[in-house]
Scaffold this motif. Structure first.
Motif, PDB file in Angstrom:
ATOM      1  N   ASP A 269      37.939  18.023  52.524  1.00  0.00           N
ATOM      2  CA  ASP A 269      38.201  16.844  53.355  1.00  0.00           C
ATOM      3  C   ASP A 269      37.377  16.883  54.639  1.00  0.00           C
ATOM      4  O   ASP A 269      36.787  15.880  55.042  1.00  0.00           O
ATOM      5  N   HIS A 270      37.345  18.042  55.260  1.00  0.00           N
ATOM      6  CA  HIS A 270      36.564  18.169  56.490  1.00  0.00           C
ATOM      7  C   HIS A 270      35.070  18.062  56.192  1.00  0.00           C
ATOM      8  O   HIS A 270      34.326  17.431  56.941  1.00  0.00           O
ATOM      9  N   LEU A 271      34.645  18.655  55.098  1.00  0.00           N
ATOM     10  CA  LEU A 271      33.233  18.580  54.728  1.00  0.00           C
ATOM     11  C   LEU A 271      32.815  17.130  54.473  1.00  0.00           C
ATOM     12  O   LEU A 271      31.726  16.710  54.889  1.00  0.00           O
ATOM     13  N   ALA A 272      33.683  16.360  53.837  1.00  0.00           N
ATOM     14  CA  ALA A 272      33.381  14.944  53.600  1.00  0.00           C
ATOM     15  C   ALA A 272      33.221  14.192  54.921  1.00  0.00           C
ATOM     16  O   ALA A 272      32.321  13.360  55.068  1.00  0.00           O
ATOM     17  N   ARG A 273      34.068  14.494  55.898  1.00  0.00           N
ATOM     18  CA  ARG A 273      33.957  13.844  57.208  1.00  0.00           C
ATOM     19  C   ARG A 273      32.666  14.253  57.908  1.00  0.00           C
ATOM     20  O   ARG A 273      32.025  13.447  58.588  1.00  0.00           O
ATOM     21  N   VAL A 274      32.281  15.519  57.743  1.00  0.00           N
ATOM     22  CA  VAL A 274      31.039  15.997  58.336  1.00  0.00           C
ATOM     23  C   VAL A 274      29.852  15.253  57.728  1.00  0.00           C
ATOM     24  O   VAL A 274      28.974  14.757  58.438  1.00  0.00           O
TER      25      VAL A 274
ATOM     26  N   ILE B  40      33.172  19.706  74.302  1.00  0.00           N
ATOM     27  CA  ILE B  40      32.978  18.460  73.560  1.00  0.00           C
ATOM     28  C   ILE B  40      34.276  17.669  73.550  1.00  0.00           C
ATOM     29  O   ILE B  40      35.337  18.189  73.200  1.00  0.00           O
ATOM     30  N   LEU B  41      34.176  16.421  73.945  1.00  0.00           N
ATOM     31  CA  LEU B  41      35.317  15.508  73.939  1.00  0.00           C
ATOM     32  C   LEU B  41      35.395  14.752  72.618  1.00  0.00           C
ATOM     33  O   LEU B  41      36.482  14.463  72.126  1.00  0.00           O
ATOM     34  N   ASP B  42      34.245  14.400  72.086  1.00  0.00           N
ATOM     35  CA  ASP B  42      34.170  13.658  70.833  1.00  0.00           C
ATOM     36  C   ASP B  42      32.828  13.967  70.185  1.00  0.00           C
ATOM     37  O   ASP B  42      31.787  13.836  70.835  1.00  0.00           O
ATOM     38  N   GLY B  43      32.870  14.410  68.926  1.00  0.00           N
ATOM     39  CA  GLY B  43      31.619  14.606  68.236  1.00  0.00           C
ATOM     40  C   GLY B  43      31.459  15.911  67.471  1.00  0.00           C
ATOM     41  O   GLY B  43      30.347  16.260  67.087  1.00  0.00           O
ATOM     42  N   TYR B  44      32.534  16.618  67.240  1.00  0.00           N
ATOM     43  CA  TYR B  44      32.409  17.882  66.499  1.00  0.00           C
ATOM     44  C   TYR B  44      31.870  17.675  65.085  1.00  0.00           C
ATOM     45  O   TYR B  44      31.082  18.486  64.599  1.00  0.00           O
ATOM     46  N   HIS B  45      32.305  16.615  64.414  1.00  0.00           N
ATOM     47  CA  HIS B  45      31.786  16.362  63.061  1.00  0.00           C
ATOM     48  C   HIS B  45      30.292  16.055  63.114  1.00  0.00           C
ATOM     49  O   HIS B  45      29.523  16.502  62.264  1.00  0.00           O
ATOM     50  N   ARG B  46      29.853  15.314  64.145  1.00  0.00           N
ATOM     51  CA  ARG B  46      28.429  15.022  64.302  1.00  0.00           C
ATOM     52  C   ARG B  46      27.650  16.298  64.620  1.00  0.00           C
ATOM     53  O   ARG B  46      26.542  16.490  64.114  1.00  0.00           O
ATOM     54  N   LEU B  47      28.220  17.165  65.435  1.00  0.00           N
ATOM     55  CA  LEU B  47      27.554  18.429  65.745  1.00  0.00           C
ATOM     56  C   LEU B  47      27.365  19.262  64.486  1.00  0.00           C
ATOM     57  O   LEU B  47      26.271  19.761  64.218  1.00  0.00           O
ATOM     58  N   LEU B  48      28.411  19.379  63.693  1.00  0.00           N
ATOM     59  CA  LEU B  48      28.309  20.176  62.471  1.00  0.00           C
ATOM     60  C   LEU B  48      27.331  19.546  61.493  1.00  0.00           C
ATOM     61  O   LEU B  48      26.544  20.248  60.846  1.00  0.00           O
ATOM     62  N   ARG B  49      27.333  18.227  61.397  1.00  0.00           N
ATOM     63  CA  ARG B  49      26.372  17.537  60.533  1.00  0.00           C
ATOM     64  C   ARG B  49      24.944  17.836  60.964  1.00  0.00           C
ATOM     65  O   ARG B  49      24.073  18.143  60.148  1.00  0.00           O
TER      66      ARG B  49
ATOM     67  N   SER C  78      38.589  25.733  62.223  1.00  0.00           N
ATOM     68  CA  SER C  78      37.444  25.624  63.139  1.00  0.00           C
ATOM     69  C   SER C  78      36.239  25.055  62.390  1.00  0.00           C
ATOM     70  O   SER C  78      36.127  25.205  61.163  1.00  0.00           O
ATOM     71  N   PRO C  79      35.317  24.430  63.110  1.00  0.00           N
ATOM     72  CA  PRO C  79      34.086  23.983  62.465  1.00  0.00           C
ATOM     73  C   PRO C  79      33.344  25.134  61.772  1.00  0.00           C
ATOM     74  O   PRO C  79      32.755  24.953  60.713  1.00  0.00           O
ATOM     75  N   ARG C  80      33.400  26.328  62.352  1.00  0.00           N
ATOM     76  CA  ARG C  80      32.730  27.462  61.726  1.00  0.00           C
ATOM     77  C   ARG C  80      33.326  27.778  60.354  1.00  0.00           C
ATOM     78  O   ARG C  80      32.613  28.129  59.422  1.00  0.00           O
ATOM     79  N   GLU C  81      34.647  27.661  60.220  1.00  0.00           N
ATOM     80  CA  GLU C  81      35.268  27.907  58.918  1.00  0.00           C
ATOM     81  C   GLU C  81      34.741  26.932  57.872  1.00  0.00           C
ATOM     82  O   GLU C  81      34.494  27.313  56.726  1.00  0.00           O
ATOM     83  N   VAL C  82      34.571  25.682  58.265  1.00  0.00           N
ATOM     84  CA  VAL C  82      34.019  24.679  57.350  1.00  0.00           C
ATOM     85  C   VAL C  82      32.563  25.000  57.038  1.00  0.00           C
ATOM     86  O   VAL C  82      32.133  24.911  55.885  1.00  0.00           O
ATOM     87  N   LEU C  83      31.827  25.423  58.039  1.00  0.00           N
ATOM     88  CA  LEU C  83      30.427  25.792  57.851  1.00  0.00           C
ATOM     89  C   LEU C  83      30.294  27.000  56.917  1.00  0.00           C
ATOM     90  O   LEU C  83      29.451  27.019  56.029  1.00  0.00           O
ATOM     91  N   ASP C  84      31.158  27.993  57.106  1.00  0.00           N
ATOM     92  CA  ASP C  84      31.072  29.232  56.332  1.00  0.00           C
ATOM     93  C   ASP C  84      31.656  29.126  54.926  1.00  0.00           C
ATOM     94  O   ASP C  84      31.231  29.851  54.030  1.00  0.00           O
ATOM     95  N   ALA C  85      32.646  28.261  54.736  1.00  0.00           N
ATOM     96  CA  ALA C  85      33.308  28.141  53.427  1.00  0.00           C
ATOM     97  C   ALA C  85      33.598  26.681  53.123  1.00  0.00           C
ATOM     98  O   ALA C  85      34.753  26.253  53.055  1.00  0.00           O
ATOM     99  N   PRO C  86      32.552  25.874  52.935  1.00  0.00           N
ATOM    100  CA  PRO C  86      32.757  24.428  52.765  1.00  0.00           C
ATOM    101  C   PRO C  86      33.627  24.063  51.566  1.00  0.00           C
ATOM    102  O   PRO C  86      34.342  23.065  51.617  1.00  0.00           O
ATOM    103  N   ASP C  87      33.610  24.854  50.519  1.00  0.00           N
ATOM    104  CA  ASP C  87      34.428  24.553  49.338  1.00  0.00           C
ATOM    105  C   ASP C  87      35.919  24.645  49.615  1.00  0.00           C
ATOM    106  O   ASP C  87      36.718  24.031  48.908  1.00  0.00           O
ATOM    107  N   ARG C  88      36.299  25.391  50.638  1.00  0.00           N
ATOM    108  CA  ARG C  88      37.723  25.527  50.984  1.00  0.00           C
ATOM    109  C   ARG C  88      38.238  24.319  51.768  1.00  0.00           C
ATOM    110  O   ARG C  88      39.449  24.129  51.877  1.00  0.00           O
ATOM    111  N   TYR C  89      37.318  23.520  52.319  1.00  0.00           N
ATOM    112  CA  TYR C  89      37.709  22.412  53.201  1.00  0.00           C
ATOM    113  C   TYR C  89      36.999  21.118  52.798  1.00  0.00           C
ATOM    114  O   TYR C  89      36.250  20.531  53.590  1.00  0.00           O
TER     115      TYR C  89
END
Length: 94
Positions: free
Chosen positions: A36-41, A61-70, A23-34
């Motif tokens: 690849d996803h953090l780089a996309r964000v 959201i249909l498109d834009g989760y990485h933009r939302l997290l950014r 989930s985006p929250r997992e990336v937000l809460d533990a960016p070091d674990r993800y």
């Protein structure tokens, strides 16, 4: 913020090639674990709007989760969005 919280908890992204694991929250809460996803964000261009559809249960959201997290990581309190009605979305696939 309830809608954003709900959206951040959805397991949308891949882990080890398996979809719907992170989930985006997992990336937000533990960016070091993800990394690849953090780089996309971090590469996401928030100049482009998020695309969403309004449903009874709230915005989807249909498109834009990485933009939302950014945007959230950048401290934004709002994001640009194109929000369609269900009828508008249906007309796109007709």
């Amino acid at each position: 913020m309830d809608t954003v919280d709900r959206l951040l908890d959805l397991p949308l992204w891949q882990r080890n090639g398996v979809r719907f694991q992170v989930s985006p929250r997992e990336v937000l809460d533990a960016p070091d674990r993800y990394p690849d996803h953090l780089a996309r964000v971090h590469a996401a261009d928030v100049a482009y709007p998020i695309h969403a559809v309004q449903r009874r249960e709230g915005v989807v959201i249909l498109d834009g989760y990485h933009r939302l997290l950014r945007a959230l990581l950048d401290g934004a309190r709002s994001v640009q969005a194109v929000v369609l009605t269900p009828a508008q979305l249906a007309s796109l696939s007709s």
